[in-house]
Design a protein around this motif. Structure first.
Motif, PDB file in Angstrom:
ATOM      1  N   THR A 169      10.623  35.742   5.108  1.00 49.35           N
ATOM      2  CA  THR A 169      10.350  34.562   5.916  1.00 49.35           C
ATOM      3  C   THR A 169      11.636  33.870   6.329  1.00 49.35           C
ATOM      4  OG1 THR A 169       8.241  34.233   4.779  1.00 49.35           O
ATOM      5  CG2 THR A 169       9.163  32.345   5.933  1.00 49.35           C
ATOM      6  N   LEU A 170      11.616  33.343   7.536  1.00 48.05           N
ATOM      7  CA  LEU A 170      12.699  32.511   8.046  1.00 48.05           C
ATOM      8  C   LEU A 170      12.089  31.270   8.675  1.00 48.05           C
ATOM      9  CD1 LEU A 170      15.762  32.264   8.559  1.00 48.05           C
ATOM     10  CD2 LEU A 170      15.371  33.335  10.786  1.00 48.05           C
ATOM     11  N   ILE A 171      12.650  30.112   8.372  1.00 48.73           N
ATOM     12  CA  ILE A 171      12.136  28.854   8.900  1.00 48.73           C
ATOM     13  C   ILE A 171      13.126  28.303   9.920  1.00 48.73           C
ATOM     14  CG2 ILE A 171      11.466  26.491   8.333  1.00 48.73           C
ATOM     15  CD1 ILE A 171      10.815  27.666   5.491  1.00 48.73           C
ATOM     16  N   THR A 172      12.671  28.167  11.162  1.00 52.51           N
ATOM     17  CA  THR A 172      13.523  27.627  12.218  1.00 52.51           C
ATOM     18  C   THR A 172      12.692  26.729  13.129  1.00 52.51           C
ATOM     19  OG1 THR A 172      13.110  29.589  13.602  1.00 52.51           O
ATOM     20  CG2 THR A 172      15.114  29.582  12.260  1.00 52.51           C
ATOM     21  N   ASN A 173      13.275  25.560  13.457  1.00 48.66           N
ATOM     22  CA  ASN A 173      12.649  24.630  14.407  1.00 48.66           C
ATOM     23  C   ASN A 173      11.206  24.294  14.051  1.00 48.66           C
ATOM     24  OD1 ASN A 173      15.033  24.626  16.032  1.00 48.66           O
ATOM     25  ND2 ASN A 173      14.372  26.560  16.965  1.00 48.66           N
ATOM     26  N   GLY A 174      10.957  24.102  12.763  1.00 42.33           N
ATOM     27  CA  GLY A 174       9.626  23.706  12.328  1.00 42.33           C
ATOM     28  C   GLY A 174       8.589  24.807  12.331  1.00 42.33           C
ATOM     29  N   ILE A 175       9.035  26.064  12.489  1.00 40.95           N
ATOM     30  CA  ILE A 175       8.117  27.209  12.483  1.00 40.95           C
ATOM     31  C   ILE A 175       8.414  28.098  11.281  1.00 40.95           C
ATOM     32  CG2 ILE A 175       7.236  29.197  13.739  1.00 40.95           C
ATOM     33  CD1 ILE A 175       6.621  26.620  15.141  1.00 40.95           C
ATOM     34  N   PHE A 176       7.382  28.424  10.546  1.00 40.56           N
ATOM     35  CA  PHE A 176       7.448  29.322   9.394  1.00 40.56           C
ATOM     36  C   PHE A 176       7.165  30.729   9.905  1.00 40.56           C
ATOM     37  CE2 PHE A 176       5.759  31.360   5.593  1.00 40.56           C
ATOM     38  CZ  PHE A 176       6.434  30.782   4.539  1.00 40.56           C
ATOM     39  N   ARG A 177       8.221  31.545  10.072  1.00 40.54           N
ATOM     40  CA  ARG A 177       8.087  32.888  10.637  1.00 40.54           C
ATOM     41  C   ARG A 177       8.177  33.918   9.513  1.00 40.54           C
ATOM     42  NH1 ARG A 177      11.014  29.906  14.524  1.00 40.54           N
ATOM     43  NH2 ARG A 177      10.049  30.040  16.617  1.00 40.54           N
ATOM     44  N   SER A 178       7.118  34.682   9.355  1.00 43.30           N
ATOM     45  CA  SER A 178       7.044  35.609   8.236  1.00 43.30           C
ATOM     46  C   SER A 178       6.669  37.001   8.724  1.00 43.30           C
ATOM     47  CB  SER A 178       6.010  35.120   7.217  1.00 43.30           C
ATOM     48  OG  SER A 178       6.127  35.805   6.001  1.00 43.30           O
ATOM     49  N   ASN A 179       7.457  37.997   8.334  1.00 43.13           N
ATOM     50  CA  ASN A 179       7.150  39.393   8.616  1.00 43.13           C
ATOM     51  C   ASN A 179       6.456  39.994   7.398  1.00 43.13           C
ATOM     52  OD1 ASN A 179       8.358  39.642  11.239  1.00 43.13           O
ATOM     53  ND2 ASN A 179      10.357  39.567  10.243  1.00 43.13           N
ATOM     54  N   PHE A 180       5.238  40.498   7.610  1.00 44.15           N
ATOM     55  CA  PHE A 180       4.471  41.136   6.545  1.00 44.15           C
ATOM     56  C   PHE A 180       4.674  42.651   6.643  1.00 44.15           C
ATOM     57  CE2 PHE A 180       0.840  37.841   5.700  1.00 44.15           C
ATOM     58  CZ  PHE A 180       1.787  36.847   5.539  1.00 44.15           C
ATOM     59  N   HIS A 181       5.107  43.237   5.552  1.00 46.67           N
ATOM     60  CA  HIS A 181       5.316  44.684   5.488  1.00 46.67           C
ATOM     61  C   HIS A 181       4.284  45.265   4.518  1.00 46.67           C
ATOM     62  CE1 HIS A 181       9.316  44.342   7.454  1.00 46.67           C
ATOM     63  NE2 HIS A 181       9.358  43.188   6.815  1.00 46.67           N
ATOM     64  N   TYR A 182       3.467  46.190   5.016  1.00 44.93           N
ATOM     65  CA  TYR A 182       2.418  46.798   4.205  1.00 44.93           C
ATOM     66  C   TYR A 182       2.732  48.273   3.952  1.00 44.93           C
ATOM     67  CZ  TYR A 182      -0.456  42.850   5.891  1.00 44.93           C
ATOM     68  OH  TYR A 182      -0.942  41.610   6.209  1.00 44.93           O
ATOM     69  N   LEU A 183       2.778  48.661   2.685  1.00 46.36           N
ATOM     70  CA  LEU A 183       2.805  50.068   2.316  1.00 46.36           C
ATOM     71  C   LEU A 183       1.437  50.372   1.716  1.00 46.36           C
ATOM     72  CD1 LEU A 183       4.575  52.620   2.234  1.00 46.36           C
ATOM     73  CD2 LEU A 183       5.182  51.997  -0.114  1.00 46.36           C
ATOM     74  N   ILE A 184       0.712  51.269   2.364  1.00 47.03           N
ATOM     75  CA  ILE A 184      -0.696  51.492   2.032  1.00 47.03           C
ATOM     76  C   ILE A 184      -0.913  52.928   1.591  1.00 47.03           C
ATOM     77  CG2 ILE A 184      -3.065  51.407   2.922  1.00 47.03           C
ATOM     78  CD1 ILE A 184      -1.776  49.525   5.167  1.00 47.03           C
ATOM     79  N   GLY A 185      -1.524  53.089   0.447  1.00 45.55           N
ATOM     80  CA  GLY A 185      -1.950  54.400  -0.021  1.00 45.55           C
ATOM     81  C   GLY A 185      -3.463  54.444  -0.014  1.00 45.55           C
ATOM     82  N   GLN A 186      -4.022  55.325   0.798  1.00 46.68           N
ATOM     83  CA  GLN A 186      -5.477  55.389   0.949  1.00 46.68           C
ATOM     84  C   GLN A 186      -5.896  56.847   0.928  1.00 46.68           C
ATOM     85  OE1 GLN A 186      -6.981  53.587   4.563  1.00 46.68           O
ATOM     86  NE2 GLN A 186      -8.775  52.798   3.475  1.00 46.68           N
ATOM     87  N   GLY A 187      -6.738  57.201  -0.042  1.00 45.61           N
ATOM     88  CA  GLY A 187      -7.106  58.607  -0.182  1.00 45.61           C
ATOM     89  C   GLY A 187      -5.868  59.427  -0.515  1.00 45.61           C
ATOM     90  N   GLN A 188      -5.531  60.372   0.350  1.00 48.97           N
ATOM     91  CA  GLN A 188      -4.339  61.212   0.139  1.00 48.97           C
ATOM     92  C   GLN A 188      -3.209  60.858   1.104  1.00 48.97           C
ATOM     93  OE1 GLN A 188      -6.335  65.070   0.517  1.00 48.97           O
ATOM     94  NE2 GLN A 188      -6.238  65.315  -1.712  1.00 48.97           N
ATOM     95  N   ARG A 189      -3.310  59.704   1.784  1.00 51.45           N
ATOM     96  CA  ARG A 189      -2.310  59.302   2.766  1.00 51.45           C
ATOM     97  C   ARG A 189      -1.527  58.082   2.292  1.00 51.45           C
ATOM     98  NH1 ARG A 189      -4.675  57.059   7.422  1.00 51.45           N
ATOM     99  NH2 ARG A 189      -2.597  57.186   8.367  1.00 51.45           N
ATOM    100  N   ILE A 190      -0.261  58.027   2.700  1.00 45.71           N
ATOM    101  CA  ILE A 190       0.558  56.832   2.526  1.00 45.71           C
ATOM    102  C   ILE A 190       1.111  56.476   3.895  1.00 45.71           C
ATOM    103  CG2 ILE A 190       2.613  55.826   1.474  1.00 45.71           C
ATOM    104  CD1 ILE A 190       2.231  57.738  -0.874  1.00 45.71           C
TER     105      ILE A 190
END
Length: 237
Positions: A169-190
């Motif tokens: 997250t980075l906070i600039t000019n009153g905005i909370f900017r957040s990058n969500f990174h998802y690593l997902i393992g489902q069944g036999q896939r990542i």
């Protein structure tokens, strides 16, 4: 918003006690509502998790901007009506005794002027004596001097589904900017997905002013449903 993760939203937020929050919400409604009807509109309803614990007490409709979230909500509650719309400018033909906007969804309006528009728009969908209940996002005072917050993590460990979500997250000019990174393992896939979330950091006074500008008598509870506080606006009877 949750365009890349809607299918995993309920798993990621399974730590929330929706039943307890719904019970607290019912208590706030009973304390402040002056109308006698039982129609409730859940704005930014997401996947309808709170609705599951409210629909026995109210005739409920939901509204959200994300089609994927709405699809999940409709699958959970096929007997209810759900609308696609933005909290800033949605226009429904009916009025409600209760309008709620929970889990800090109000932060996604980003700007103070749009906060005022959203509150006013939700307020105009109230019947006389009805209540608008909004769960806020963080205030600037709760964010340490604009510093970059530490990386935050959440994990899901279920049979057939593993998720690690990290957000920077980075906070600039009153905005909370957040990058969500998802690593997902489902069944036999990542596989990997990424989302960007931007929320406005509004002050306590800006929330109060938005409610007052909408013609509502406003009350504030510091604890609210889960420690983020709660604003309750009552429309004159």
């Amino acid at each position: 918003m949750f365009t890349k993760s809607a299918e995993f939203y309920d798993a990621i937020y399974s730590w929330k006690d929706y039943a307890k929050e719904a019970q607290l919400l019912l208590e706030f409604i009973a304390r402040h509502r002056k109308s006698t009807g039982n129609r409730l509109l859940d704005v930014a309803c997401g996947t309808g998790a709170h609705i599951a614990f409210l629909k026995d007490a109210f005739s409920i409709e939901g509204l959200d901007l994300d089609d994927n979230m709405l699809a999940i909500a409709r699958s959970k509650h096929p007997e209810l009506v759900f609308h696609h719309g933005d909290m800033i400018d949605f226009d429904l033909p009916d009025k409600f005794d209760v309008v709620v906007c929970l889990f800090s969804a109000i932060g996604y309006v980003r700007k103070p002027a749009l906060l005022n528009k959203a509150i006013a728009n939700m307020a105009r969908h109230l019947v006389p004596g009805g209540v608008l209940i909004v769960e806020p996002w963080l205030t600037p005072e709760k964010v340490e001097g604009g510093k970059r917050p530490p990386v935050h993590s959440m994990f899901v460990d279920r049979p057939g589904l593993k998720i690690a979500r990290l957000n920077e997250t980075l906070i600039t000019n009153g905005i909370f900017r957040s990058n969500f990174h998802y690593l997902i393992g489902q069944g036999q896939r990542i596989y990997y997905r990424r989302e960007r979330h931007e929320l406005g950091l509004f002050t306590h006074e800006q929330y109060l002013d938005a409610f007052r500008n909408a013609g509502l008598e406003v009350h504030h509870d510091e604890q609210g449903l889960m420690g983020r506080g709660l604003y309750v606006g009552v429309r004159a009877s």
